[in-house]
Design a protein around this motif. Structure first.
Motif, mmCIF file in Angstrom:
data_model
loop_
_atom_site.group_PDB
_atom_site.id
_atom_site.type_symbol
_atom_site.label_atom_id
_atom_site.label_comp_id
_atom_site.label_asym_id
_atom_site.label_seq_id
_atom_site.Cartn_x
_atom_site.Cartn_y
_atom_site.Cartn_z
ATOM 1 N N ILE A 108 25.364 31.471 36.473
ATOM 2 C CA ILE A 108 24.775 32.570 35.702
ATOM 3 C C ILE A 108 25.633 33.828 35.781
ATOM 4 C CG2 ILE A 108 22.786 34.117 35.479
ATOM 5 C CD1 ILE A 108 22.249 31.295 34.465
ATOM 6 N N THR A 109 26.068 34.211 36.976
ATOM 7 C CA THR A 109 26.882 35.419 37.126
ATOM 8 C C THR A 109 28.368 35.140 36.960
ATOM 9 O OG1 THR A 109 26.970 35.113 39.523
ATOM 10 C CG2 THR A 109 25.238 36.567 38.653
ATOM 11 N N ASP A 110 28.748 33.861 36.949
ATOM 12 C CA ASP A 110 30.139 33.438 36.851
ATOM 13 C C ASP A 110 30.960 33.941 38.042
ATOM 14 O OD1 ASP A 110 32.212 32.025 35.654
ATOM 15 O OD2 ASP A 110 32.880 33.731 34.465
ATOM 16 N N LEU A 111 30.333 33.973 39.216
ATOM 17 C CA LEU A 111 31.011 34.381 40.441
ATOM 18 C C LEU A 111 31.289 33.164 41.304
ATOM 19 C CD1 LEU A 111 28.928 37.523 41.478
ATOM 20 C CD2 LEU A 111 31.160 37.462 40.351
ATOM 21 N N ALA A 112 32.379 33.231 42.040
ATOM 22 C CA ALA A 112 32.730 32.171 42.973
ATOM 23 C C ALA A 112 33.357 32.782 44.216
ATOM 24 C CB ALA A 112 33.709 31.186 42.333
ATOM 25 N N VAL A 113 33.211 32.089 45.326
ATOM 26 C CA VAL A 113 33.875 32.460 46.568
ATOM 27 C C VAL A 113 34.914 31.391 46.847
ATOM 28 C CG1 VAL A 113 33.607 32.769 49.061
ATOM 29 C CG2 VAL A 113 31.873 33.672 47.509
ATOM 30 N N LEU A 114 36.140 31.848 47.075
ATOM 31 C CA LEU A 114 37.243 30.939 47.368
ATOM 32 C C LEU A 114 37.744 31.183 48.780
ATOM 33 C CD1 LEU A 114 39.344 31.342 44.091
ATOM 34 C CD2 LEU A 114 37.622 29.606 44.594
ATOM 35 N N ARG A 115 38.165 30.132 49.428
ATOM 36 C CA ARG A 115 38.818 30.247 50.742
ATOM 37 C C ARG A 115 40.287 29.917 50.527
ATOM 38 N NH1 ARG A 115 35.653 27.346 53.698
ATOM 39 N NH2 ARG A 115 34.564 29.157 54.493
ATOM 40 N N GLU A 168 47.063 27.697 47.622
ATOM 41 C CA GLU A 168 45.922 26.896 47.201
ATOM 42 C C GLU A 168 44.643 27.479 47.776
ATOM 43 O OE1 GLU A 168 46.141 22.578 46.972
ATOM 44 O OE2 GLU A 168 48.175 22.771 47.805
ATOM 45 N N ALA A 169 43.528 27.170 47.105
ATOM 46 C CA ALA A 169 42.231 27.665 47.557
ATOM 47 C C ALA A 169 41.174 26.580 47.385
ATOM 48 C CB ALA A 169 41.833 28.904 46.766
ATOM 49 N N ASP A 170 40.149 26.669 48.213
ATOM 50 C CA ASP A 170 38.990 25.776 48.134
ATOM 51 C C ASP A 170 37.787 26.592 47.674
ATOM 52 O OD1 ASP A 170 40.325 23.482 49.272
ATOM 53 O OD2 ASP A 170 40.222 24.531 51.197
ATOM 54 N N VAL A 171 36.901 25.962 46.920
ATOM 55 C CA VAL A 171 35.675 26.623 46.475
ATOM 56 C C VAL A 171 34.649 26.558 47.594
ATOM 57 C CG1 VAL A 171 33.799 26.603 44.793
ATOM 58 C CG2 VAL A 171 36.122 26.022 44.075
ATOM 59 N N VAL A 172 34.183 27.721 48.029
ATOM 60 C CA VAL A 172 33.124 27.809 49.034
ATOM 61 C C VAL A 172 31.769 27.736 48.339
ATOM 62 C CG1 VAL A 172 32.068 29.289 50.802
ATOM 63 C CG2 VAL A 172 34.557 29.124 50.622
ATOM 64 N N GLY A 173 31.669 28.407 47.187
ATOM 65 C CA GLY A 173 30.434 28.397 46.415
ATOM 66 C C GLY A 173 30.660 29.048 45.074
ATOM 67 N N GLU A 174 29.768 28.764 44.118
ATOM 68 C CA GLU A 174 29.855 29.383 42.799
ATOM 69 C C GLU A 174 28.474 29.485 42.173
ATOM 70 O OE1 GLU A 174 32.129 27.063 39.907
ATOM 71 O OE2 GLU A 174 31.877 25.339 41.193
ATOM 72 N N VAL A 217 45.875 30.352 43.654
ATOM 73 C CA VAL A 217 45.591 31.783 43.566
ATOM 74 C C VAL A 217 46.906 32.535 43.626
ATOM 75 C CG1 VAL A 217 44.448 33.736 44.694
ATOM 76 C CG2 VAL A 217 43.323 31.496 44.634
ATOM 77 N N GLU A 218 47.089 33.431 42.653
ATOM 78 C CA GLU A 218 48.276 34.275 42.625
ATOM 79 C C GLU A 218 47.842 35.710 42.851
ATOM 80 O OE1 GLU A 218 50.600 33.741 39.108
ATOM 81 O OE2 GLU A 218 50.490 31.558 39.230
ATOM 82 N N LEU A 219 48.450 36.338 43.851
ATOM 83 C CA LEU A 219 48.154 37.722 44.188
ATOM 84 C C LEU A 219 49.449 38.513 44.214
ATOM 85 C CD1 LEU A 219 45.698 36.948 47.107
ATOM 86 C CD2 LEU A 219 45.075 37.849 44.868
#
Length: 150
Positions: free
Chosen positions: A28-35, A19-25, A10-12
């Motif tokens: 259909i909406t193409d949304l994801a939560v990253l930690r 680095e980031a981990d996927v919490v959920g995705e 992740v670049e901010l």
């Protein structure tokens, strides 16, 4: 979607990449939560507004990184509230916001803001070959999807 990626970086702005981990995705909406791992920067949380108050003709601002041009801002209006669009041949009842602010490659996933700076949606995609017709997941749907991932 993020599925299947071995590593997510992740670049901010104003922070080193992390680095980031996927919490959920949600496909259909193409949304994801990253930690974010070992994040040392600061993040500002934007207020989430109730998209049920959005009306056709309301002015909006979008933020994204089209064609890798960082932190690009565009403006437009809400062209339609509650648009149902096909997803892989199926008409999905997702009540998209249709906006005239352009969503170019790289801008998907950016916020759609009302004129007070509240998030009313998250850019999803544009209609292929049709500049000026873009779609956003409304905040009420995004909130519900993201709540399921926590």
């Amino acid at each position: 979607m993020i599925a299947g990626h071995a590593q997510i970086i992740v670049e901010l702005p104003d922070a080193p990449p992390c680095e980031a981990d996927v919490v959920g995705e949600d496909a259909i909406t193409d949304l994801a939560v990253l930690r974010l791992r070992d994040f040392t920067g600061r993040l500002t949380v934007l207020p989430l507004a109730d998209s049920r108050r959005v009306r056709q003709g309301d002015w909006v601002v979008t933020v994204g990184d089209p064609f890798e041009f960082r932190q690009t801002v565009s403006a437009g209006i809400v062209s339609y509230v509650g648009r149902h669009i096909p997803e892989e041949g199926t008409l999905v009842t997702n009540e998209y916001l249709q906006v005239s602010a352009p969503v170019y490659p790289g801008s998907s996933g950016g916020p759609v803001l009302d004129l007070e700076g509240n998030v009313i949606g998250i850019t999803r995609r544009s209609l292929s070959g049709s500049p000026g017709i873009s779609f956003a997941v409304p905040s009420k749907i995004a909130k519900w999807v993201l709540d399921q991932m926590e």
